[in-house]
Scaffold this motif. Structure first.
Motif, PDB file in Angstrom:
ATOM      1  N   UNK A   1     -11.029   6.939   3.434  1.00  0.00           N
ATOM      2  CA  UNK A   1     -10.665   5.662   4.049  1.00  0.00           C
ATOM      3  C   UNK A   1     -11.289   4.499   3.267  1.00  0.00           C
ATOM      4  N   UNK A   2     -12.532   4.701   2.828  1.00  0.00           N
ATOM      5  CA  UNK A   2     -13.187   3.634   2.048  1.00  0.00           C
ATOM      6  C   UNK A   2     -12.391   3.351   0.779  1.00  0.00           C
TER       7      UNK A   2
ATOM      8  N   UNK B   1      -6.741  -1.459  -0.768  1.00  0.00           N
ATOM      9  CA  UNK B   1      -6.075  -2.501   0.000  1.00  0.00           C
ATOM     10  C   UNK B   1      -6.690  -3.873  -0.269  1.00  0.00           C
ATOM     11  N   UNK B   2      -7.920  -3.891  -0.741  1.00  0.00           N
ATOM     12  CA  UNK B   2      -8.570  -5.160  -1.050  1.00  0.00           C
ATOM     13  C   UNK B   2      -8.333  -5.574  -2.503  1.00  0.00           C
ATOM     14  N   UNK B   3      -7.554  -4.767  -3.213  1.00  0.00           N
ATOM     15  CA  UNK B   3      -7.154  -5.169  -4.556  1.00  0.00           C
ATOM     16  C   UNK B   3      -7.756  -4.357  -5.692  1.00  0.00           C
ATOM     17  N   UNK B   4      -8.489  -3.274  -5.376  1.00  0.00           N
ATOM     18  CA  UNK B   4      -9.067  -2.467  -6.450  1.00  0.00           C
ATOM     19  C   UNK B   4      -7.977  -1.637  -7.123  1.00  0.00           C
ATOM     20  N   UNK B   5      -7.973  -1.631  -8.435  1.00  0.00           N
ATOM     21  CA  UNK B   5      -7.017  -0.771  -9.138  1.00  0.00           C
ATOM     22  C   UNK B   5      -7.541   0.662  -9.077  1.00  0.00           C
ATOM     23  N   UNK B   6      -6.656   1.620  -9.376  1.00  0.00           N
ATOM     24  CA  UNK B   6      -7.091   3.028  -9.385  1.00  0.00           C
ATOM     25  C   UNK B   6      -8.181   3.222 -10.429  1.00  0.00           C
TER      26      UNK B   6
ATOM     27  N   UNK C   1     -12.806  -7.600  -7.510  1.00  0.00           N
ATOM     28  CA  UNK C   1     -11.606  -6.976  -8.076  1.00  0.00           C
ATOM     29  C   UNK C   1     -10.684  -8.010  -8.725  1.00  0.00           C
TER      30      UNK C   1
ATOM     31  N   UNK D   1       0.084  -4.526  -8.166  1.00  0.00           N
ATOM     32  CA  UNK D   1      -1.309  -4.811  -7.833  1.00  0.00           C
ATOM     33  C   UNK D   1      -1.674  -6.256  -8.194  1.00  0.00           C
TER      34      UNK D   1
ATOM     35  N   UNK E   1      -2.633   5.092   1.211  1.00  0.00           N
ATOM     36  CA  UNK E   1      -2.173   4.268   2.337  1.00  0.00           C
ATOM     37  C   UNK E   1      -2.338   4.944   3.695  1.00  0.00           C
TER      38      UNK E   1
ATOM     39  N   UNK F   1     -10.356   1.092 -11.343  1.00  0.00           N
ATOM     40  CA  UNK F   1     -11.622   0.552 -10.852  1.00  0.00           C
ATOM     41  C   UNK F   1     -12.277   1.535  -9.865  1.00  0.00           C
TER      42      UNK F   1
ATOM     43  N   UNK G   1      -9.374   1.419   1.642  1.00  0.00           N
ATOM     44  CA  UNK G   1      -9.697   0.016   1.942  1.00  0.00           C
ATOM     45  C   UNK G   1      -9.925  -0.743   0.647  1.00  0.00           C
ATOM     46  N   UNK G   2     -10.657  -0.118  -0.283  1.00  0.00           N
ATOM     47  CA  UNK G   2     -10.892  -0.788  -1.566  1.00  0.00           C
ATOM     48  C   UNK G   2      -9.559  -1.076  -2.261  1.00  0.00           C
TER      49      UNK G   2
ATOM     50  N   UNK H   1      -6.078   9.842  -8.195  1.00  0.00           N
ATOM     51  CA  UNK H   1      -4.913   9.320  -8.900  1.00  0.00           C
ATOM     52  C   UNK H   1      -3.616   9.821  -8.295  1.00  0.00           C
TER      53      UNK H   1
ATOM     54  N   UNK I   1      -0.234  -8.427  -5.571  1.00  0.00           N
ATOM     55  CA  UNK I   1      -0.992  -8.253  -4.328  1.00  0.00           C
ATOM     56  C   UNK I   1      -2.306  -9.039  -4.405  1.00  0.00           C
ATOM     57  N   UNK I   2      -3.023  -8.894  -5.517  1.00  0.00           N
ATOM     58  CA  UNK I   2      -4.337  -9.546  -5.627  1.00  0.00           C
ATOM     59  C   UNK I   2      -4.198 -11.067  -5.598  1.00  0.00           C
TER      60      UNK I   2
ATOM     61  N   UNK J   1       0.854  -1.201   0.000  1.00  0.00           N
ATOM     62  CA  UNK J   1       0.000   0.000   0.000  1.00  0.00           C
ATOM     63  C   UNK J   1       0.878   1.235   0.000  1.00  0.00           C
TER      64      UNK J   1
END
Lengths: 224, 805
Positions: B303-304, B310-315, A113, A81, B401, B317, B307-308, B396, A84-85, A57
């Protein structure tokens, strides 16, 4: 055994006027597959920062980071990414569930994702709800859950995409001891099933679940 | 696809969860898109689809202009038309028309109807199919065979109740019998204002006339020919004409303009473009407003987003999620915008007096048609994308983080976020400054031209127009007798202070002009040698309230058998006799009749489009009699109360003579400035909406700032700050936004008005009162918009605020 993670001389600092304020200083660390590592240290020592560097991150640092022999420090954002995924799951101290989504939808987010078909995702989510015994709560929103339940969902969300390594940032920090113990048992079980776990904690009790403790003070890793 | 559906579902839920913020964004977009749709509808009707003519872009209007006057557009002599039709290789057909004010009789009261004499090529140029019957043919253009007439759809509906059996019926126009052979298709209001078309049947010799500038010409380009090629060809024609007819054609060249540009009159296309530019400004303002609201949402959800990620969402997305939200908002804004547009169009329709509609080709198609709704959809999509740009750009660039750290404090400082938000609102407000200043100058311009510099009040005068048919008034003596009889009757009416006739009243939008030759000087043919020529009754200056500066007025003894005399305006004297009095000097107006100047009249601005009063030569109506003329009746009370008495006076003079355009002089002046009044009122409405959106933008930014600084305000209060100082702290931020907006907006407004100076009359484009007044009003309004957030700041409870997280 070969390292899964290998950090070499990782530095991270903030520029404050003419001064540099170091958060991580020449961090060198190896973590092997299947290890359960606890990272400990006083507040502000750089534990969470180290975890976010490991979780990619945070990319504003210098040094070398090899993950399964791939030089993370040389990869662009897209490639990082992808890695990471494929390999990582993350558990936060404050759970960080998405307020507008139900429990089931929160669990679906990491899968969405990863370009998994909707029908397949629904099956995985149903399976994880069942495994964590939270089927009855699937349509509730985070605000309708207790702290322990929220963290349970947080852990379930971290592993829903079947990661090889779980990074956990003080996962029991906001929980009662009984709820904390339940979460730690869950981590232990995941580790026994093969997941590598790196957990930041202040708690010696939780650290006792780990195979190894890494101590960090003022950004420096203490001799292990 | 399922991901997109998912994004839509989540976005909808999120927007519904924050109804106030969503409603503000939708309202801003609905206003922007709604007004844009309504104005595009006007543009579509007047500019883009003015006439139901196939391939309208291939049809060109051809006039003449003086070389030194690029905007000049004059009628064409028959000789030029003959040359063009026989020689042109770039046009497949060329048509000529001439206005004809005819007296329609045989169906109740005599009626004055405007029509046009056209040749049969007109129908080839327009490529039309009749709604009923047929069009007349080239064989019917010859004198003696020219008894067919084609009715305009509007006249057919109004006067004949859309009778399908109209074809073959005989009608009387100015004493002549015509047989209706067809009806024009609905929506074809061309030539402008013409309600019927009759054959232009002239003897062959008449087509060689090179000195009567009377024809309007339209032509259709041949396949493969372009407008520049046609212009080059017509340049060669006018050079040949200049060599052949130097007295009338020196310094004259052809002016070829697409029909679309001139279908609604000289300035209409330009005004419509101004309105389109203004609504684009408004849409941009609405977008910036929504961008700011969206940015505030995104920042609140930092923060949301982290988190997204951190959960694997690309920019990409995450950006898609933001874009979907914006598009959803703009879609809702578009739906509400269509309703707003429908209401605005009702308002716009109500602005147009019914008698004006036939002068606005395309007006009947004004509405939410498929072109307009396509525009709405495109505007909404663009607005959705534009309003997402700033939040996406921020996402962007920002590091997400830090939001994941337990403290939740972003390392992207409040200053950076604040700067971006403030920049957006400053940009938005500076656009509003440009729009407001533009609108204010246009309103001032309308106010400045809405009056004449004459001593008699235009609200206490009645005007009307008469057109005596040649068939009943074949010579000027008969027309002069009618004029004298009529004036005698009008002056005898109770409540009438004076009555006069003039070939064209000031403000009527028409005038005759001629080249002036001064005795003893060589004849000139440049723009500097042109003067207006008016024929007036002796009572004209007194009735209008225009002072005579020197010399004498006309009197009844200035008749057909006495020396020909003239009165000139001061502008005429300045132009032609700058060093000495013009009294006693002689001039002629191209016809060789020498006029002795006997008086000098004060200047009057004849048309609002004239920057300065133009030279005018007044001649006695008894010596130069026109069959068509305006009458002016000065009254001591409400002029409308005299309308029926005036009609009776005309009827008593000639029972078969219809009265045309009977209205107060004030109304005539307003009607003539209707176009600029329309634009001014629309721009004023757009300016008001822009101001409202800016205030909304500033309010939302200040509300965010106050919410974010609650802790700081608590600390300040705990340290002993007075509440008034907090009030000033917030108000000062609002005033700084106003100052920055003015710093950007004023030079931009200056530049925009420089470009638009050709459309502004009566005031300077850089009118000081506007450039000083708008900033003052804007600053006060912005300060007012900051008051509520500022008041909230003063209500901060230090104890609560210090626990604020």
């Amino acid at each position: 055994m070969k390292s899964m993670i290998s950090l070499r001389n990782v530095d991270k600092y903030f520029q404050q006027g003419p001064e540099r304020f170091y958060v991580l200083r020449r961090v060198t660390l190896d973590i092997k597959p299947g290890e359960f590592v606890a990272v400990m240290g006083p507040s502000g020592a750089g534990k969470s920062t180290l975890l976010h560097v490991l979780g990619m991150h945070d990319t504003a640092w210098s040094g070398e980071y090899l993950f399964l022999d791939q030089p993370i420090h040389q990869l662009d954002r897209k490639k990082r990414l992808e890695i990471y995924k494929k390999y990582f799951g993350f558990v936060f101290q404050s759970y960080h569930l998405l307020d507008d989504l139900t429990v089931a939808e929160n669990l679906d987010v990491p899968l969405s994702y990863r370009d998994i078909k909707k029908s397949e995702r629904q099956a995985i989510v149903a399976d994880i709800l069942d495994r964590f015994r939270i089927v009855g709560k699937k349509d509730l929103f985070p605000s309708q859950l207790s702290g322990g339940q929220q963290q349970l969902v947080g852990v379930a969300r971290a592993i829903v995409a079947n990661p090889k390594i779980i990074l956990a940032d003080e996962p029991t920090g906001n929980l009662h001891s009984s709820q904390g113990a339940e979460i730690m048992e869950m981590f232990k079980q995941l580790n026994e099933e093969g997941a590598t776990i790196v957990m930041v904690t202040h708690s010696e009790t939780n650290a006792a679940y780990a195979h190894r403790i890494v101590r960090i003070v003022d950004g420096w890793i203490e001799q292990q | 696809m399922s991901g997109l559906r998912e994004d839509l579902r989540i976005s909808w839920r999120r927007l519904a969860a924050r109804p106030a913020a969503s409603a503000a964004a939708i309202l801003a977009l609905a206003l922007g898109i709604g007004f844009s749709t309504a104005n595009y509808s006007v543009a579509d009707a007047i500019l883009f689809h003015p006439l139901p003519v196939p391939d309208i872009d291939r049809v060109v209007v051809i006039g003449l202009r003086l070389e030194a006057s690029p905007d000049d557009f004059r009628s064409v002599p028959p000789a030029d038309f003959s040359l063009w039709t026989s020689s042109s290789r770039t046009f497949q057909s060329i048509a000529a028309d001439r206005r004809w004010f005819a007296t329609f009789t045989g169906s109740g009261e005599p009626l004055q109807v405007q029509g046009a004499l056209v040749n049969a090529a007109f129908f080839d140029v327009m490529q039309l199919r009749p709604a009923l019957g047929r069009f007349f043919t080239a064989e019917e253009e010859h004198p003696g065979h020219d008894n067919s007439i084609v009715l305009n759809y509007h006249l057919w509906e109004r006067q004949f109740a859309a009778d399908p059996a109209i074809v073959g019926r005989t009608v009387q126009l100015s004493g002549r019998s015509f047989t209706v052979c067809g009806v024009l298709p609905k929506g074809l209001n061309f030539p402008r204002g013409a309600e019927f078309l009759a054959p232009l049947a002239w003897e062959p010799g008449a087509w060689a006339d090179s000195s009567s500038f009377v024809l309007h010409v339209t032509a259709r380009l041949r396949d493969g020919a372009s407008l520049p090629q046609a212009r080059a060809e017509f340049d060669s024609f006018t050079r040949a004409s200049a060599a052949q007819y130097p007295a009338t054609h020196s310094h004259v060249t052809a002016n070829l303009v697409p029909l679309r540009e001139r279908a609604s009159g000289g300035h209409a296309a330009g005004y419509i473009r101004i309105l389109i530019a203004a609504v684009l400004f408004l849409v941009l303002i609405a977008c910036l407003n929504v961008a700011n609201l969206q940015l505030a949402r995104i920042l609140a959800r930092g923060r949301e987003m982290a988190v997204r990620a951190a959960l694997g969402a690309s920019r990409l997305r995450i950006a898609r999620q933001v874009l979907v939200e914006s598009l959803l908002l703009s879609a809702a804004g578009a739906l509400l915008g269509v309703l707003t547009a429908s209401w605005a169009l009702d308002y716009i329709r109500a602005l147009i007096p019914p008698e004006f509609i036939r002068f606005l080709p395309g007006w009947s198609s004004l509405g939410l048609n498929r072109w307009v709704l396509t525009w709405t959809a495109l505007t909404a999509a663009a607005a959705g994308i534009l309003s997402a740009l700033a939040p996406v750009a921020w996402l962007n660039r920002a590091s997400l983080a830090p939001s994941l750290h337990e403290s939740g404090r972003s390392s992207t400082t409040g200053t950076t976020r604040g700067r971006l938000r403030t920049s957006l609102v400053v940009f938005e407000t500076s656009l509003a400054v440009v729009l407001l200043i533009g609108a204010a100058v246009m309103v001032r311009s309308f106010g400045a031209i809405d009056g004449l510099d004459v001593s008699n009040d235009p609200r206490q005068a009645l005007t009307f127009r008469l057109s005596l048919p040649e068939s009943r008034y074949p010579g000027s003596a008969a027309a002069a007798r009618f004029q004298n009889d009529l004036l005698t009757r009008l002056q005898a009416l109770p409540g009438v202070r004076g009555a006069a006739i003039v070939s064209n009243l000031p403000g009527s939008g028409s005038a005759n002009s001629a080249f002036v030759t001064v005795e003893g000087r060589p004849a000139e043919r440049g723009p500097g040698a042109v003067s207006q020529a008016q024929s007036i009754s002796p009572s004209y200056f007194h009735t209008l309230g225009l002072p005579l500066v020197e010399g004498r007025a006309f009197n009844p003894s200035d008749g057909r058998d006495t020396a020909q005399v003239a009165i000139v305006s001061q502008a005429f004297a300045r132009r032609f006799f700058p060093a000495a009095s013009p009294l006693g000097r002689r001039v002629h107006l191209g016809d060789g009749n020498w006029l002795t100047i006997v008086g000098l009249a004060a200047d009057v601005l004849h048309d609002y489009g004239d920057r300065h009063p133009l030279p005018i030569v007044y001649r006695p109506a008894a010596q130069f009699t026109w069959n068509s003329f305006d009458a002016l009746v000065a009254t001591s009370g409400d002029p409308s109360s005299l309308a029926s008495a005036v009609r009776r006076a005309v009827h008593d003079t000639d029972a078969a003579q219809p009265v045309y355009l009977l209205r107060s002089f004030d109304r005539l002046l307003r009607d003539n400035t209707f176009g600029i009044a329309f634009v001014a009122s629309i721009l004023a409405a757009l300016g008001a909406v822009a101001l409202f959106l800016s205030l909304l933008g500033v309010y939302s930014v200040m509300a965010c700032v106050v919410a974010e600084r609650t802790r700081e305000f608590g600390v300040r209060l705990a340290l002993g700050a007075r509440r008034a100082s907090l009030l000033w702290l917030v108000l000062r931020s609002g005033l700084l936004i106003a100052a920055a907006s003015l710093l950007l907006g004023l030079p931009a407004a200056f530049a925009v008005l420089h470009l638009l100076r050709g459309f502004i009359f009566g005031v300077s484009p850089y009118d000081l009162s506007v450039f000083a007044g708008v900033p003052a009003v804007l600053s006060a309004a912005l300060a007012a918009a900051c008051l509520l957030p500022a008041w909230r700041a003063t209500r901060t409870d230090p104890i609560t605020a210090l626990r604020y997280e």
